[in-house]
Design a protein around this motif. Structure first.
Motif, mmCIF file in Angstrom:
data_model
loop_
_atom_site.group_PDB
_atom_site.id
_atom_site.type_symbol
_atom_site.label_atom_id
_atom_site.label_comp_id
_atom_site.label_asym_id
_atom_site.label_seq_id
_atom_site.Cartn_x
_atom_site.Cartn_y
_atom_site.Cartn_z
ATOM 1 N N VAL A 17 0.737 -4.311 1.851
ATOM 2 C CA VAL A 17 0.304 -3.616 0.895
ATOM 3 C C VAL A 17 -1.089 -3.952 0.339
ATOM 4 O O VAL A 17 -2.074 -2.992 0.116
ATOM 5 C CB VAL A 17 1.328 -3.656 -0.354
ATOM 6 C CG1 VAL A 17 1.055 -2.856 -1.458
ATOM 7 C CG2 VAL A 17 2.751 -3.110 0.196
ATOM 8 N N ARG A 18 -1.311 -5.259 0.567
ATOM 9 C CA ARG A 18 -2.614 -5.727 0.085
ATOM 10 C C ARG A 18 -3.622 -5.256 0.733
ATOM 11 O O ARG A 18 -4.780 -4.665 0.349
ATOM 12 C CB ARG A 18 -2.801 -7.492 0.043
ATOM 13 C CG ARG A 18 -2.002 -7.994 -1.020
ATOM 14 C CD ARG A 18 -2.262 -9.379 -1.227
ATOM 15 N NE ARG A 18 -2.146 -10.258 -0.076
ATOM 16 C CZ ARG A 18 -1.219 -11.112 0.325
ATOM 17 N NH1 ARG A 18 0.017 -10.925 -0.517
ATOM 18 N NH2 ARG A 18 -1.145 -11.555 1.514
ATOM 19 N N ALA A 19 -3.491 -5.171 2.196
ATOM 20 C CA ALA A 19 -4.508 -4.703 3.087
ATOM 21 C C ALA A 19 -4.755 -3.218 2.937
ATOM 22 O O ALA A 19 -5.939 -2.676 2.874
ATOM 23 C CB ALA A 19 -4.008 -4.697 4.647
ATOM 24 N N THR A 20 -3.790 -2.315 2.578
ATOM 25 C CA THR A 20 -3.889 -0.941 2.161
ATOM 26 C C THR A 20 -4.669 -0.737 0.944
ATOM 27 O O THR A 20 -5.388 0.150 0.676
ATOM 28 C CB THR A 20 -2.587 -0.367 2.120
ATOM 29 O OG1 THR A 20 -1.718 -0.276 3.402
ATOM 30 C CG2 THR A 20 -2.680 1.273 2.013
ATOM 31 N N PHE A 21 -4.307 -1.454 -0.025
ATOM 32 C CA PHE A 21 -4.825 -1.474 -1.209
ATOM 33 C C PHE A 21 -6.314 -1.779 -1.162
ATOM 34 O O PHE A 21 -7.312 -1.031 -1.741
ATOM 35 C CB PHE A 21 -4.106 -2.457 -2.226
ATOM 36 C CG PHE A 21 -4.342 -2.072 -3.774
ATOM 37 C CD1 PHE A 21 -5.268 -1.364 -4.337
ATOM 38 C CD2 PHE A 21 -3.456 -2.940 -4.926
ATOM 39 C CE1 PHE A 21 -5.365 -0.841 -5.504
ATOM 40 C CE2 PHE A 21 -3.584 -2.346 -6.077
ATOM 41 C CZ PHE A 21 -4.490 -1.705 -6.516
ATOM 42 N N ARG A 22 -6.532 -2.893 -0.518
ATOM 43 C CA ARG A 22 -8.233 -3.207 -0.350
ATOM 44 C C ARG A 22 -8.965 -2.151 0.211
ATOM 45 O O ARG A 22 -10.081 -2.048 -0.271
ATOM 46 C CB ARG A 22 -8.186 -4.495 0.635
ATOM 47 C CG ARG A 22 -9.689 -4.879 0.869
ATOM 48 C CD ARG A 22 -9.808 -6.239 1.583
ATOM 49 N NE ARG A 22 -11.194 -6.382 2.051
ATOM 50 C CZ ARG A 22 -11.823 -7.304 1.314
ATOM 51 N NH1 ARG A 22 -11.450 -7.681 -0.062
ATOM 52 N NH2 ARG A 22 -13.183 -7.584 1.891
ATOM 53 N N GLU A 23 -8.424 -1.509 1.393
ATOM 54 C CA GLU A 23 -8.900 -0.468 2.189
ATOM 55 C C GLU A 23 -9.310 0.978 0.975
ATOM 56 O O GLU A 23 -10.355 1.386 1.266
ATOM 57 C CB GLU A 23 -8.135 -0.121 3.276
ATOM 58 C CG GLU A 23 -9.020 1.215 4.057
ATOM 59 C CD GLU A 23 -10.448 0.450 4.885
ATOM 60 O OE1 GLU A 23 -11.004 1.434 5.179
ATOM 61 O OE2 GLU A 23 -10.848 -0.677 4.486
ATOM 62 N N SER A 24 -8.215 1.080 0.280
ATOM 63 C CA SER A 24 -8.302 2.057 -0.485
ATOM 64 C C SER A 24 -9.684 1.795 -1.492
ATOM 65 O O SER A 24 -10.511 2.779 -1.724
ATOM 66 C CB SER A 24 -7.218 2.338 -1.395
ATOM 67 O OG SER A 24 -7.384 3.250 -2.521
ATOM 68 N N LEU A 25 -9.595 0.527 -1.933
ATOM 69 C CA LEU A 25 -10.717 0.249 -3.026
ATOM 70 C C LEU A 25 -12.125 0.296 -2.276
ATOM 71 O O LEU A 25 -13.128 0.882 -2.789
ATOM 72 C CB LEU A 25 -10.561 -1.182 -3.615
ATOM 73 C CG LEU A 25 -9.354 -1.171 -4.554
ATOM 74 C CD1 LEU A 25 -9.153 -2.663 -4.967
ATOM 75 C CD2 LEU A 25 -9.549 -0.333 -5.586
#
Length: 707
Positions: free
Chosen positions: A409-417
């Protein structure tokens, strides 16, 4: 916002998430209470209906609520109400018990104590969260509250002279009666109201004219024909010539005549000089930022149209040059509701085929002429500073928020940002980033409890349980298990238990741990992607949270504490105390004083509404001065550029006259005309804001006063 409002908004959000909704309607006949402190009383009539309503008279309840300092107790009556008649209510509220009468007959008692609360008595109050459609109309006619020592407050509420179509949109005036002296421990409350049948709105239609105005209202300056746009444009052109943008500022709103200059970095930053925090422009000049949200808003806000086309005298064509005026399901409810912008056709009438581009260009000229630093949240005219709001769409959530303990989830969140930030990574016009908005980013006790009690192997659940074991129960998983009603000898076994029931104190500790980790992850990630721009948090709303610790958690993980606050003034004692805790600057992302016009133009009555546009301007100037003279506040944003539609911005569908907010928040009206009494006062205040701050800084230096 008061506690019942916060609770009902949360219930509404949860209901939407579950696919079920309830329609609520409430009229506070007399109230003097603090919900969270369990003090005071209120007398109201309440109703609810499943789905979209409407609420029916047969289910309307008369309620007396009494707080004893520890909890709330209620008396409830369900009489056989009838339309076409008046009712009188009496309540005697006292420490030895309270009694409720309807038309001279006792209908309920509260066998509990009473803890009085200081403050005004409010009457005829219909809260925005409980204003659903009904099959009846309520009109309060009077209220009187008295104490044995002879003190009393009273008020009459005469019938509005506005046409019924206007009244159905505008609602009624809330009555606030100051209570002088200490709160009374015994009160005699008497109120009167009338019940009538709700009219057939289709027979009263149209409610809105071809220009987006109240069709049945009259006032000086109302647009009546297309030629009026030309006259308004000529007047505005003259004012823009007379009000050139201030020459003592750089293009980012920084003051070039403040008497000092700081280091230029090419980005906005903050700096403390003596007692005062300052926003420093990319060119190194001190700035007190004033901006306007949601500009230029060529096609937003929109109002839901499907199922209530009859409300409008005219709707724009759905194709061709006016196609951008239309939208579908902007709130993401999944309903195929068509929405239309009532102001977009007026932009076309004024600017022609290039109305979208022209409305952006004129917005830029206006804000510069009116001495604003730039735009704000939800958009800004091209080439002007702004405060972009990042989203987390597409990031999986656990409850209401992403599981930041989960590496995937952190990886997905970071990529979205990253995708959102990268295009403006080097843009000096970005004042600072924020993520999400207001209550959406508050981690609640309910979601925390649901995560922990719901079972499963989510990393967040295991992390919360491990935190509770370590910090609350001294590392003793067996002790935690006993407190939670299960058997386990280690943390892993406790996390595998299917039906844990942690006490409220444990839930609160885990909630704070989750919130702290969530805010910390966002801050670290944004700053790693963009170390040059400021991070402003998530626009926390003081009071609209679980408790004050949310303010501290939010403040810990940002460069500048971004908050929204609609209030009578910049800071009362309670908010001043919160600001006083900060060792960093603050920035107000939304405030406003929309004019109600005495209910004569169809707009809703907001909690801090102004009487008219001149009153809005006076309140704006006072708020900006209070903010500019505060040691920590470095900027404020007015919400918003345009008025909201008379019939509401939604979400919703069906035959209700209003869905959602419908306030005259704008600095320009639905016909794209500036509100000159308001913007005149705004311009003067904006021009003086930095001077007010400099003068306050010098006063603090002379007196040795800290922030």
């Amino acid at each position: 916002m008061d506690r019942p409002l916060r609770l009902m908004l949360l219930v509404s959000l949860l209901s939407l998430a579950c696919g079920a909704r309830a329609a609520d309607n409430r009229l506070y006949l007399a109230a003097q209470y603090d919900w969270g402190a369990h003090r005071g009383f209120y007398v109201d009539v309440e109703n609810s209906a499943p789905g979209d309503g409407p609420c029916r008279l047969a289910t309307m309840r008369l309620i007396l609520g009494v707080g004893d300092g520890k909890g709330w107790r209620f008396a409830e009556a369900r009489p056989r109400w009838r339309t076409g008649r008046a009712y009188s209510v009496r309540a005697v509220v006292a420490s030895g018990g309270s009694t409720l009468w309807l038309d001279g007959r006792v209908v309920g008692r509260v066998q509990a104590g009473f803890a009085p609360r200081p403050g005004p008595v409010v009457a005829a109050d219909v809260p925005g969260w409980a204003s659903a459609r009904t099959t009846y109309l309520l009109r309060q006619t009077g209220a009187r509250v008295a104490s044995p020592d002879g003190r009393f407050v009273s008020g009459r509420l005469p019938a509005s002279a506005a046409p019924i179509q206007v009244r159905l949109m505008a609602g009624t005036r809330r009555l606030e009666m100051p209570w002088h002296g200490a709160p009374a421990s015994r009160l005699d409350v008497r109120v009167a109201f009338r019940v009538d049948a709700y009219p057939d709105v289709k027979r009263l239609a149209p409610f809105v004219d071809r220009y987006g105005q109240a069709a049945h209202a009259e006032w000086p300056g109302k647009v009546r024909k297309d030629a009026d746009f030309g006259r308004a444009a000529d007047e505005e052109a003259g004012r823009l010539r007379a009000w050139p943008p201030p020459t003592s500022r750089d293009r980012f709103g920084g003051s070039t005549d403040a008497g000092w200059r700081s280091r230029a970095t090419g980005f906005y930053r903050v700096e403390r000089r003596g007692a005062m925090w300052w926003l420093i422009s990319p060119e190194g000049n001190p700035c007190f930022y004033t901006g306007v949200c949601s500009a230029p808003g060529a096609a937003w806000p929109q109002t839901p149209v499907t199922g209530r086309e009859f409300l409008f005298a005219w709707l724009p064509p759905r194709s061709g040059v006016m196609a951008p005026a239309w939208g579908r399901d902007p709130w993401g409810t999944g309903e195929p509701t068509a929405y239309a912008s009532p102001h977009a056709p007026n932009l076309y009438r004024r600017y022609g085929d290039s109305w979208v581009e022209a409305s952006g260009a004129i917005a830029s000229r206006r804000l510069a002429s009116w001495a604003f630093s730039g735009g704000g949240k939800w958009g800004a005219p091209e080439g002007m500073p702004c405060t972009p709001v990042l989203g987390r769409g597409g990031v999986p959530i656990l409850g209401r928020h992403p599981d930041v303990f989960d590496p995937a989830v952190r990886a997905t969140f970071r990529e979205s940002l990253r995708k959102q930030i990268e295009p403006r990574r080097r843009d000096p016009l970005v004042v600072g980033w924020s993520l999400g908005n207001e209550f959406d980013e508050i981690v609640t006790a309910d979601e925390t409890r649901a995560i922990v009690e719901g079972g499963g192997a989510a990393p967040a659940r295991h992390a919360l349980i491990a935190h509770a074991v370590e910090t609350i129960h001294g590392g003793d998983a067996s002790k935690a298990a006993r407190a939670w009603g299960v058997q386990a000898t280690d943390t892993t076994a406790l996390a595998r238990a299917a039906s844990v029931k942690p006490p409220a104190a444990d839930v609160e500790a885990m909630r704070r741990f989750f919130a702290d980790a969530y805010y910390a992850f966002i801050y670290r990630t944004v700053k790693s992607l963009d170390p040059d721009h400021l991070y402003l948090g998530f626009w926390i709303v003081p009071g609209w949270w679980e408790n004050e610790e949310d303010w501290r958690l939010a403040a810990r993980h940002c460069d500048v504490v971004g908050y929204d606050r609609y209030a009578e003034g910049f800071a009362d004692a309670s908010f001043a105390q919160l600001l006083g805790e900060l060792d960093k600057p603050a920035f107000c992302g939304e405030f406003s004083y929309p004019a109600w016009y005495g209910g004569q133009r169809g707009y809703g009555l907001y909690g801090v509404s102004a009487e008219d546009e001149a009153d809005s301007g006076r309140r704006y100037a006072a708020y900006v001065r209070g903010a500019a003279e505060d040691a920590r506040c470095v900027g404020v944003l007015w919400f918003q550029y345009r008025d909201q539609p008379l019939t509401g911005r939604g979400p919703g569908h069906g035959e209700d006259v209003v869905y959602g907010e419908h306030y005259s928040f704008g600095v320009v009206d639905v016909t794209d005309r500036p509100k000159w009494p308001l913007v005149t006062a705004m311009r003067l205040a904006n021009l003086q804001a930095v001077r007010w701050r400099l003068d306050q800084s010098r006063r603090r230096e002379r007196t040795g006063t800290g922030p």
